[in-house]
Design a protein around this motif. Sequence first.
Motif, PDB file in Angstrom:
ATOM      1  N   GLY A  83      52.387  47.333  49.540  1.00  0.00           N
ATOM      2  CA  GLY A  83      53.238  46.674  48.566  1.00  0.00           C
ATOM      3  C   GLY A  83      52.891  45.248  48.234  1.00  0.00           C
ATOM      4  N   SER A  84      52.409  44.477  49.214  1.00  0.00           N
ATOM      5  CA  SER A  84      52.100  43.068  48.969  1.00  0.00           C
ATOM      6  C   SER A  84      50.602  42.783  48.962  1.00  0.00           C
ATOM      7  N   ALA A  85      49.793  43.829  48.962  1.00  0.00           N
ATOM      8  CA  ALA A  85      48.338  43.627  49.026  1.00  0.00           C
ATOM      9  C   ALA A  85      47.828  42.850  47.826  1.00  0.00           C
ATOM     10  N   ALA A  86      48.294  43.191  46.625  1.00  0.00           N
ATOM     11  CA  ALA A  86      47.791  42.503  45.423  1.00  0.00           C
ATOM     12  C   ALA A  86      48.101  41.020  45.476  1.00  0.00           C
ATOM     13  N   ASP A  87      49.302  40.649  45.902  1.00  0.00           N
ATOM     14  CA  ASP A  87      49.660  39.237  45.991  1.00  0.00           C
ATOM     15  C   ASP A  87      48.836  38.521  47.056  1.00  0.00           C
ATOM     16  N   PRO A 139      58.621  45.234  41.701  1.00  0.00           N
ATOM     17  CA  PRO A 139      57.781  46.397  41.362  1.00  0.00           C
ATOM     18  C   PRO A 139      56.455  46.361  42.118  1.00  0.00           C
ATOM     19  N   LEU A 140      55.911  47.539  42.348  1.00  0.00           N
ATOM     20  CA  LEU A 140      54.628  47.658  43.023  1.00  0.00           C
ATOM     21  C   LEU A 140      53.497  47.250  42.093  1.00  0.00           C
ATOM     22  N   LYS A 141      52.536  46.485  42.620  1.00  0.00           N
ATOM     23  CA  LYS A 141      51.307  46.153  41.907  1.00  0.00           C
ATOM     24  C   LYS A 141      50.159  46.919  42.550  1.00  0.00           C
TER      25      LYS A 141
END
Length: 253
Positions: A83-87, A139-141
Amino acid sequence: MTDSASAGPARTAPDPIAPDVWHLPFPVGHVYLVRLSDGGYAAVDTGVPGSAPVILDAVTRLGGRPDALRQIVLTHSHIDHMGSAADLVAATGARVLAGAADAPHIRGTAPEPPPVLTPTEKPLLEQVLTGMAEAGTPPLKQVRVDVELHDGDVLDAWPGPAHVLHVPGHTPGSTALHLPAAGVLFTGDLIGAGTDGRVVLGPFNVDRAEAVASFRRLAALPGVDTLCVPHGTPVRTGAARALAAATPETDWL
C-alpha cells in the motif's frame, strides 16, 4: 489474532526482534525493517496506503536518513502489504522486489485474483475492509517492480544469506524470506500468529490447498526460531515448536 483497523501506530522506535531486524506494528499489516550490510535498510512490506511517514520516521529513529531505505521487499500484492510502496519509492528511490507471479498485480498491468473465502472468512474480510474505510485509508497507488523474485534467489546486502521461497496459495506469487543463520523467517500472509504463540494458516487465500502445502513447506525449514508475521504477534522464540503443532488444514473452516 486479527488486526484492528481503527487507528495508526504511534511514531515510536521500532521494536528489535532479532539482530538487525525490527518490527514496526501497524493496525493492518505489520512492517519489518532490516539493516543491510552497506548501512542502508530494507523494508519487508509497507502497510496500507498512508503508512510511509511512519516507516520513514522509523528508519530515522534507527539512525539512518530516510533515503537510507534501499530495498522494499513485498511478500505479495495485497493493499496492506504494497500500500505505501509507491510513496516510499518517491521519497527514497528504493528498489522494489516482489514475487514474479504477483509483479503484474503490483504494477497494475493485470487484475488481482480474488480470494476464495470460507464461511468463517467472509465476515472477517468485511470487518477488515470496513475498518480500513472508516480509518480513511487513501487509494492504492501501483508501483514499479524492479526485481522479480523466484524460488531459490538470495538477496544482496542482507545480514547473512536471505533465501527467497516461492510459497503460492495466498496469492500466486506469495514470497517468504528465510535467514537461516539468524533463524528468522518472514512468512508473508501464509502464516499468522496469536498472542499465545499459536500459529495458523493465514485467511483469504486464492488456493487454500496450495496455501496449506506452502505452510507445510515453511514448517519443515530447519532452525527457524523467529517468525516475522504480518498479522498478529511475531513469534520471537520457539517458532519451530509452534509450526510443528500447527494444524493449517483445519484453520478458518
